[in-house]
Design an enzyme around this catalytic site. Structure first.
Site, PDB file in Angstrom:
ATOM      1  N   GLU A   1       5.024  -2.940  12.413  1.00  0.00           N
ATOM      2  CA  GLU A   1       3.998  -1.925  12.119  1.00  0.00           C
ATOM      3  C   GLU A   1       2.820  -2.685  11.529  1.00  0.00           C
ATOM      4  OE1 GLU A   1       4.082   1.162  12.890  1.00  0.00           O
ATOM      5  OE2 GLU A   1       6.184   1.492  13.336  1.00  0.00           O
TER       6      GLU A   1
ATOM      7  N   CYS B   1      -3.033   1.986   6.763  1.00  0.00           N
ATOM      8  CA  CYS B   1      -3.229   1.433   8.112  1.00  0.00           C
ATOM      9  C   CYS B   1      -3.759   2.473   9.081  1.00  0.00           C
ATOM     10  CB  CYS B   1      -1.926   0.854   8.607  1.00  0.00           C
ATOM     11  SG  CYS B   1      -0.592   2.025   8.435  1.00  0.00           S
TER      12      CYS B   1
ATOM     13  N   GLU C   1       8.661   4.134  14.173  1.00  0.00           N
ATOM     14  CA  GLU C   1       9.435   4.544  13.000  1.00  0.00           C
ATOM     15  C   GLU C   1       9.392   6.066  12.887  1.00  0.00           C
ATOM     16  OE1 GLU C   1       7.904   2.090   9.756  1.00  0.00           O
ATOM     17  OE2 GLU C   1       9.360   0.560  10.320  1.00  0.00           O
TER      18      GLU C   1
ATOM     19  N   ASN D   1       0.804  -1.233   0.000  1.00  0.00           N
ATOM     20  CA  ASN D   1       0.000   0.000   0.000  1.00  0.00           C
ATOM     21  C   ASN D   1       0.832   1.277   0.000  1.00  0.00           C
ATOM     22  OD1 ASN D   1       0.759  -0.359   2.659  1.00  0.00           O
ATOM     23  ND2 ASN D   1      -1.171   0.389   3.498  1.00  0.00           N
TER      24      ASN D   1
HETATM   25  P1  NAP Z   1       0.475  -8.833   4.571  1.00  0.00           P
HETATM   26  O1  NAP Z   1      -0.320  -9.840   3.861  1.00  0.00           O
HETATM   27  O2  NAP Z   1       0.816  -9.064   5.977  1.00  0.00           O
HETATM   28  O3  NAP Z   1       1.778  -8.624   3.673  1.00  0.00           O
HETATM   29  C1  NAP Z   1       2.792  -7.720   4.008  1.00  0.00           C
HETATM   30  C2  NAP Z   1       4.135  -8.263   3.558  1.00  0.00           C
HETATM   31  O4  NAP Z   1       4.404  -9.475   4.269  1.00  0.00           O
HETATM   32  C3  NAP Z   1       4.184  -8.629   2.078  1.00  0.00           C
HETATM   33  O5  NAP Z   1       5.483  -8.370   1.599  1.00  0.00           O
HETATM   34  C4  NAP Z   1       3.928 -10.126   2.105  1.00  0.00           C
HETATM   35  O6  NAP Z   1       4.410 -10.780   0.952  1.00  0.00           O
HETATM   36  C5  NAP Z   1       4.726 -10.489   3.333  1.00  0.00           C
HETATM   37  N1  NAP Z   1       4.433 -11.783   3.900  1.00  0.00           N
HETATM   38  C6  NAP Z   1       3.257 -12.421   4.002  1.00  0.00           C
HETATM   39  N2  NAP Z   1       3.432 -13.639   4.588  1.00  0.00           N
HETATM   40  C7  NAP Z   1       4.765 -13.759   4.860  1.00  0.00           C
HETATM   41  C8  NAP Z   1       5.587 -14.768   5.426  1.00  0.00           C
HETATM   42  N3  NAP Z   1       5.106 -15.921   5.855  1.00  0.00           N
HETATM   43  N4  NAP Z   1       6.930 -14.530   5.513  1.00  0.00           N
HETATM   44  C9  NAP Z   1       7.447 -13.374   5.098  1.00  0.00           C
HETATM   45  N5  NAP Z   1       6.724 -12.394   4.528  1.00  0.00           N
HETATM   46  C10 NAP Z   1       5.391 -12.567   4.432  1.00  0.00           C
HETATM   47  O7  NAP Z   1      -0.223  -7.400   4.577  1.00  0.00           O
HETATM   48  P2  NAP Z   1      -0.960  -6.697   3.367  1.00  0.00           P
HETATM   49  O8  NAP Z   1      -2.319  -7.252   3.238  1.00  0.00           O
HETATM   50  O9  NAP Z   1      -0.090  -6.708   2.177  1.00  0.00           O
HETATM   51  O10 NAP Z   1      -0.994  -5.186   3.921  1.00  0.00           O
HETATM   52  C11 NAP Z   1      -2.085  -4.685   4.567  1.00  0.00           C
HETATM   53  C12 NAP Z   1      -1.899  -4.697   6.071  1.00  0.00           C
HETATM   54  O11 NAP Z   1      -0.742  -3.957   6.414  1.00  0.00           O
HETATM   55  C13 NAP Z   1      -3.032  -3.998   6.782  1.00  0.00           C
HETATM   56  O12 NAP Z   1      -3.414  -4.735   7.917  1.00  0.00           O
HETATM   57  C14 NAP Z   1      -2.444  -2.664   7.199  1.00  0.00           C
HETATM   58  O13 NAP Z   1      -3.074  -2.079   8.287  1.00  0.00           O
HETATM   59  C15 NAP Z   1      -1.026  -3.031   7.435  1.00  0.00           C
HETATM   60  N6  NAP Z   1      -0.168  -1.863   7.315  1.00  0.00           N
HETATM   61  C16 NAP Z   1       0.371  -1.360   8.454  1.00  0.00           C
HETATM   62  C17 NAP Z   1       1.161  -0.226   8.383  1.00  0.00           C
HETATM   63  C18 NAP Z   1       1.765   0.337   9.627  1.00  0.00           C
HETATM   64  O14 NAP Z   1       2.671   1.155   9.521  1.00  0.00           O
HETATM   65  N7  NAP Z   1       1.328  -0.058  10.816  1.00  0.00           N
HETATM   66  C19 NAP Z   1       1.412   0.394   7.157  1.00  0.00           C
HETATM   67  C20 NAP Z   1       0.850  -0.149   6.004  1.00  0.00           C
HETATM   68  C21 NAP Z   1       0.062  -1.301   6.108  1.00  0.00           C
HETATM   69  P3  NAP Z   1       3.410 -11.087  -0.301  1.00  0.00           P
HETATM   70  O15 NAP Z   1       3.092  -9.790  -0.902  1.00  0.00           O
HETATM   71  O16 NAP Z   1       4.197 -11.973  -1.190  1.00  0.00           O
HETATM   72  O17 NAP Z   1       2.203 -11.761   0.305  1.00  0.00           O
END
Ligand code: NAP
Length: 513
Positions: free
Chosen positions: A284, A318, A491, A183
């Site tokens: 995060e 997020c 961060e 995102n």
């Molecule tokens: P996600 O599914 O957790 O994916 C995030 C990253 O983790 C991607 O690079 C993903 O790779 C990787 N990943 C997934 N499973 C993994 C594993 N087993 N080992 C290593 N890496 C792994 O999250 P998303 O759906 O892309 O993002 C949305 C979420 O992020 C929301 O909940 C949002 O609130 C949160 N977010 C938080 C912040 C913050 O600063 N707190 C900022 C932005 C977003 P792939 O793409 O290959 O699946």
């Protein structure tokens, strides 16, 4: 330029169920300086192909825009080894020199802002104006941490013994694995990597499958800036390979630290993996932000705040407000003006169209989730004030619901889409109880003109970030991070660099008084 495909000149009929304004555009062209469109991994200063590739799609059209090297555990291990080797020389580089290199990297990002923004728009669907904003935000971390690099001060502490001195020395932790979401394809990387490099750490980045191009463009510019080989490595991979690559990045003994941004569910998986070798971790994770509007609020200010906080990146941040709690006395006028603002300001379309404010969601699954939350709410008595429909591809109508209750799905889980559900409340206590009834706590928002109430509410909110009469908060000068299951660590700000430092206590004894 090496491998394949990329091209980037696609003609496509429009998404017919979208607005007529959108339907008159027929051509989406990713026209970017060739050197910035990298499709191989970047390890130890070398661009290297993997045995296979995975496609990168434009989420607005479903068209393939590039094929990128699909790294596996072997490439990840090579990157960790390269980062470990480079760490031994990078930590010896003076803070001033590291600062100069980060600043050069920043200058290059600014120079290529437009191309970098286009990459974000085409791989994530983010409207171009917002993508430009992301590049400015992303680059600002290089700028900020280039300055912070020179301010890693230790302490000399008064000793209880006359023959000893106490010194507290800050040192870089070592290799950091950085795993980021789609995102903010650029900013989530620099927010971590700039702090890490400033501290003297080296990094291996695994970007999201959907958005590897922005990460690889950052690597190209790091290389052009003169960041030494092995200091900044990028291993893109498909979702299929992610678990095995993630396993290396979170378990290899040479990795000292993991820094992750993404969902809470994935964060827990990574923390468990990191536990065996007791790595430092920054997380995060997801949010479920309450947006509270009290009777004393300036309603136009609240509507402006809500528009920015809810509909930025089509609701896919997020810190996007997820639950709108509006006090009875101001409720009807807020809902009415919110609807009018949505009519006036939101335009769906391809992100490269400068008139677009709402791009597609990242994929059909994301749009299905929003549609499901809407139908669940409507079934339980919510009223659709605007929008409500699932459109072609992964487009979703921006939606305003009222008569929402805390039994509904949309008030219980993060939406990550353009749904604005309004819950009516009567008292401050009631609003705070609803706002804090969540196991996550990233951002929260409070709109009020009553200063005492603002202090009460801001202090009582169980979140790491509070917006007071403001919907857009992120800046490198301030901390970013959550409480509860929204994560660990901070961060940005003067605290961000601490996540990449250890404190060593040196006891200097045997001194003659
Ligand atoms: P996600 O599914 O957790 O994916 C995030 C990253 O983790 C991607 O690079 C993903 O790779 C990787 N990943 C997934 N499973 C993994 C594993 N087993 N080992 C290593 N890496 C792994 O999250 P998303 O759906 O892309 O993002 C949305 C979420 O992020 C929301 O909940 C949002 O609130 C949160 N977010 C938080 C912040 C913050 O600063 N707190 C900022 C932005 C977003 P792939 O793409 O290959 O699946």
């Amino acid at each position: 330029m090496s491998s394949l495909c990329v091209l980037l000149r696609k003609t496509r009929p429009l998404l017919h169920s979208l607005s007529p304004a959108m339907q008159k555009h027929h051509q989406y062209t990713l026209d970017v300086t060739a050197s910035l469109v990298r499709t191989q991994s970047f390890v130890d200063g070398q661009w290297t192909s993997a045995a296979s590739v995975f496609p990168v799609l434009d989420p607005a059209t479903g068209e393939e825009i590039a094929r990128v090297s699909d790294c596996g555990p072997a490439e990840a291990k090579r990157a960790v080894d390269a980062a470990y080797k480079a760490f031994h020389s990078w930590k010896q580089v003076t803070a001033k020199e590291r600062s100069v290199l980060l600043r050069k990297w920043f200058d290059l990002m600014v120079l290529h802002r437009e191309d970098l923004a286009k990459l974000i728009t085409f791989e994530s669907g983010k409207p171009i104006q917002e993508a430009r904003g992301e590049i400015t935000y992303s680059a600002s971390f290089l700028d900020w941490f280039s300055e912070e690099a020179r301010r890693v001060y230790g302490d000399i502490v008064p000793s209880p013994h006359r023959d000893r001195k106490i010194l507290l020395l800050k040192q870089p932790v070592g290799v950091a694995s950085i795993i980021t979401p789609w995102n903010f394809p650029s900013a989530m990387i620099t927010r971590k990597a700039a702090a890490a490099l400033a501290a003297g750490c080296t990094v291996v980045v695994k970007p999201a499958e959907d958005t590897p191009l922005s990460a690889l463009a950052l690597a190209e510019l790091a290389d052009q800036a003169g960041i030494p080989a092995g200091v900044f490595n990028v291993v893109p991979c498909s979702r299929e390979k992610t678990p095995s690559v993630g396993h290396v990045l979170c378990t290899d003994p040479l990795v000292a630290k993991i820094s992750f941004t993404g969902s809470t569910a994935t964060g827990k998986v990574l923390l468990r993996m990191a536990a065996d070798t007791v790595k430092k971790a920054s997380m995060e994770l997801g949010g479920h932000a309450p947006f509270m509007v009290f009777d004393s609020a300036d309603v136009d200010q609240a509507v402006t705040g809500a528009m920015g906080s809810k509909f930025r990146n089509s609701g896919q941040t997020c810190v996007c407000s997820n639950r709108f709690l509006v006090q009875s006395g101001i409720h009807d006028v807020f809902v009415e003006r919110m609807g009018r603002a949505m009519d006036a300001e939101l335009r769906l379309g391809h992100g490269s169209d400068p008139n677009t404010t709402q791009g597609p969601l990242i994929n059909a699954r994301a749009a299905d989730k929003v549609a499901h939350q809407i139908s669940d709410a409507v079934t339980q008595g919510a009223r659709v004030v605007r929008g409500g429909k699932r459109l072609e591809g992964s487009f979703m109508e921006p939606t305003l619901l009222c008569d929402v209750t805390t039994d509904m799905l949309c008030t219980q889980e993060e939406t990550f889409g353009p749904l604005l559900p309004v819950i009516r409340f009567n008292t401050e206590e009631e609003a705070l109880a609803i706002a804090n009834a969540s196991n996550v706590g990233l951002a929260g928002y409070c709109f009020s003109q009553d200063v005492s109430q603002i202090w009460r509410v801001a202090e009582a909110l169980e979140t790491g970030i509070v917006g007071i009469n403001e919907g857009l908060l992120s800046t490198p000068e301030a901390t970013f991070g959550g409480v509860k299951q929204s994560g660990l660590g901070r961060e940005g700000s003067k605290y961000g660099i601490e996540e990449y430092l250890d404190v060593k206590y040196m006891c200097f004894g045997g001194l003659k008084p």
